[in-house]
Design an enzyme around this catalytic site. Structure first.
Site, PDB file in Angstrom:
ATOM      1  N   LYS A 178       0.820  -1.220   0.000  1.00 27.55           N
ATOM      2  CA  LYS A 178       0.000   0.000   0.000  1.00 27.55           C
ATOM      3  C   LYS A 178       0.843   1.255   0.000  1.00 27.55           C
ATOM      4  O   LYS A 178       0.363   2.336  -0.329  1.00 27.55           O
ATOM      5  CB  LYS A 178      -0.943  -0.030   1.165  1.00 27.55           C
ATOM      6  CG  LYS A 178      -2.058  -0.998   0.833  1.00 27.55           C
ATOM      7  CD  LYS A 178      -2.828  -1.574   1.772  1.00 27.55           C
ATOM      8  CE  LYS A 178      -4.008  -2.325   1.267  1.00 27.55           C
ATOM      9  NZ  LYS A 178      -3.911  -3.745   1.570  1.00 27.55           N
TER      10      LYS A 178
HETATM   11  C1  LIG Z   1      -4.462  -4.787   1.048  1.00 26.77           C
HETATM   12  C2  LIG Z   1      -3.668  -6.023   0.886  1.00 26.77           C
HETATM   13  C3  LIG Z   1      -4.046  -7.000  -0.023  1.00 26.77           C
HETATM   14  C4  LIG Z   1      -5.304  -6.908  -0.852  1.00 26.77           C
HETATM   15  O1  LIG Z   1      -5.293  -5.858  -1.776  1.00 26.77           O
HETATM   16  P1  LIG Z   1      -6.686  -5.322  -2.370  1.00 26.77           P
HETATM   17  O2  LIG Z   1      -6.342  -4.157  -3.197  1.00 26.77           O
HETATM   18  O3  LIG Z   1      -7.510  -4.953  -1.157  1.00 26.77           O
HETATM   19  O4  LIG Z   1      -7.306  -6.434  -3.112  1.00 26.77           O
HETATM   20  C5  LIG Z   1      -3.235  -8.104  -0.150  1.00 26.77           C
HETATM   21  N1  LIG Z   1      -2.120  -8.264   0.602  1.00 26.77           N
HETATM   22  C6  LIG Z   1      -1.733  -7.337   1.492  1.00 26.77           C
HETATM   23  C7  LIG Z   1      -0.514  -7.585   2.309  1.00 26.77           C
HETATM   24  C8  LIG Z   1      -2.484  -6.188   1.666  1.00 26.77           C
HETATM   25  O5  LIG Z   1      -2.091  -5.274   2.556  1.00 26.77           O
END
Ligand SMILES: *Cc1c(COP(=O)(O)O)cnc(C)c1O
Length: 492
Positions: free
Chosen positions: A107
């Site tokens: 993120k």
């Molecule tokens: C947020 C997240 C996901 C999922 O991503 P999305 O965009 O919500 O589908 C997968 N793995 C990790 C470690 C995350 O933080």
């Protein structure tokens, strides 16, 4: 360019869409002409990582001046490599490591950028009040958003996380966050409860007189915000460019991507990259035991009426995947009435059935696969033993899906597996999976993992243990709106 709501009731230009986060009718902002405006994707592939981001963001979010400067400010010095997201060959496939930013989660790629986009959008629109960022998190978004927004002038940030639904490291990352404009609060519920609470707060506070009087406006740092989603297209290009440079593919060859999925933001970004011309082959949607998306792609019924599992991959413990709404909009050719009806059924009855001819279209581009925690752990162990590669439980879900996809014989294109978190964020699960004892607290486990594997520990995580807890609030699901109102009435 004008953004419209997936539910047909609102429109906005890009700066406004970023500042609002979600459309006033509850829908998500989409560019109805996505893929029909000229975009030189071949030129884009010749650029370095920051050049790729600049070109994509200028295209997707017109009306924000000086994008190259914004991109430089967002990323310079914050990621471990200039490539932002390095690609590693593991066995016959490729792992795209998205977790080398400040909080060791994928993120960071988007949430390093979003504060710059918000500040530029505010300047563009001449806004002088306070921009209030509301965030629901399943663990990783919260810290990455806090890291991005703390002490950014003119903003305030709220993060709500499920009280018992995040790992000890994730919790420590959030409750130790410093910054005068920061509120972090646990909610007695799961991620879906937090996300629903935030969506309800947007609706309830949209016309709130007290907020208006104080010139406070709400926005979102979740991938419902187009400003959060747009920076995620970049690494699909970065990976493809790297494969090209290394001569592993020729320009135009399809590449398949496997994406560990929760809210459907990351994988949707891959689909959007494809609309801009990037030769994406299949997108493989990988889920944990909360297999609502696997069932959807198989049956055409999206049904959240099921048990919710707390798994070893908590950031994917989600039953209502918000960004699927954007895909439904696009695949139906912009049929807002259909999208509205599906979303109403989901909220009122807990499920909807998507028309079969549209499901057939989706299945031509997407595959879906899920696995249990036990299968995920087995995958982490086998990958470590056989390839010497250590992955976290979220990435393991994708690796497992990649193996199943390979075995199905559906494609022999190169396969890129998106790796979304550092294994050090989930040290107990990873230790167990490689056959070691997980003893002591998570910090002791991180050290044990480092000693055992020799894989370097991210600096930000190592420093966490010494930090002071600054946020202790725990509230019920129904208290979120009054909590926000009360906090906003206090001077930050
Ligand atoms: C947020 C997240 C996901 C999922 O991503 P999305 O965009 O919500 O589908 C997968 N793995 C990790 C470690 C995350 O933080």
């Amino acid at each position: 360019m004008v953004y419209v709501s997936t539910r047909g009731g609102a429109q906005a230009d890009a700066p406004e869409a970023i500042l609002r986060g979600i459309a006033s009718d509850g829908g998500l902002f989409v560019d109805p002409a996505l893929g029909r405006e000229a975009f030189d994707w071949r030129l884009c592939l010749q650029k370095d990582a920051l050049g790729i981001q600049t070109m994509l963001l200028s295209h997707l979010l017109p009306g924000l001046g000086g994008m190259d400067e914004l991109v430089r400010k967002a990323y310079t010095g914050k990621f471990e490599s200039d490539e932002l997201t390095p690609l590693v060959k593991v066995g016959g496939d490729y792992v795209l490591e998205l977790f080398h930013g400040p909080t060791s989660a994928f993120k960071d790629v988007a949430l390093s950028m979003l504060p710059q986009l918000v500040s530029a959008a505010r300047a563009e629109r001449g806004e002088t009040g306070e921009c209030v960022v509301l965030t629901a998190t399943s663990g990783d978004t919260g810290k990455a958003a806090l890291e991005g927004f703390h002490d950014v002038p003119g903003t305030r940030i709220f993060v709500f996380f499920p009280h018992e639904g995040v790992s000890a490291v994730q919790r420590a990352q959030m409750v130790t966050q410093e910054g005068a404009n920061v509120t972090v609060c646990a909610v007695r519920g799961n991620f879906d409860d937090c996300q629903r609470g935030v969506k309800q707060a947007f609706a309830a506070l949209a016309d709130d007189a007290a907020l208006a009087a104080r010139h406070q406006a709400l926005t979102s740092a979740n991938s419902i915000n187009i400003g959060r989603l747009a920076p995620q297209l970049g690494y699909y290009f970065i990976a493809y460019a790297r494969l090209l440079r290394e001569g592993r593919i020729s320009l135009g060859d399809p590449v398949d991507y496997v994406v560990p999925t929760g809210n459907f933001g990351d994988i949707l970004a891959g689909w959007m990259a494809k609309q801009l011309g990037l030769p994406v082959g299949r997108l493989i949607c990988a889920s944990n035991a909360n297999r609502v998306l696997t069932d959807f792609f198989e049956s055409g019924v999206y049904d959240r009426r099921r048990d919710f599992f707390r798994t070893a991959s908590p950031s994917m413990d989600i039953l209502v995947s918000s960004n699927l709404e954007r895909l439904l909009y696009y695949v139906s050719g912009g049929d807002c009435a259909l999208v509205r009806s599906c979303m109403e059924q989901l909220s009122k009855q807990g499920f909807y059935r998507f028309p079969e001819e549209l499901m057939a279209k989706l299945r031509r581009e997407f595959s879906a696969c899920c696995c249990t925690d036990a299968e995920g752990a087995e995958t982490i162990g086998a990958l470590w033993r056989e390839e010497g590669y250590l992955c976290d439980p979220h990435t393991a879900v994708a690796v497992r899906a990649a193996q199943a996809f390979r075995q199905s014989g559906r494609s022999d294109a190169p396969l890129v597996i998106l790796s979304t978190a550092s294994p050090y964020k989930f040290p107990g699960a990873v230790l167990g999976a490689i056959g070691a004892q997980a003893e002591g607290d998570e910090f002791a486990q991180m050290e044990a993992l480092a000693a055992l594997t020799g894989v370097p520990m991210p600096r930000g995580l190592a420093a966490l243990r010494e930090k002071r807890v600054l946020h202790r609030d725990v509230i019920g699901i129904d208290e979120m709106i009054p909590y926000i109102q009360k906090k906003l009435s206090e001077v930050s």
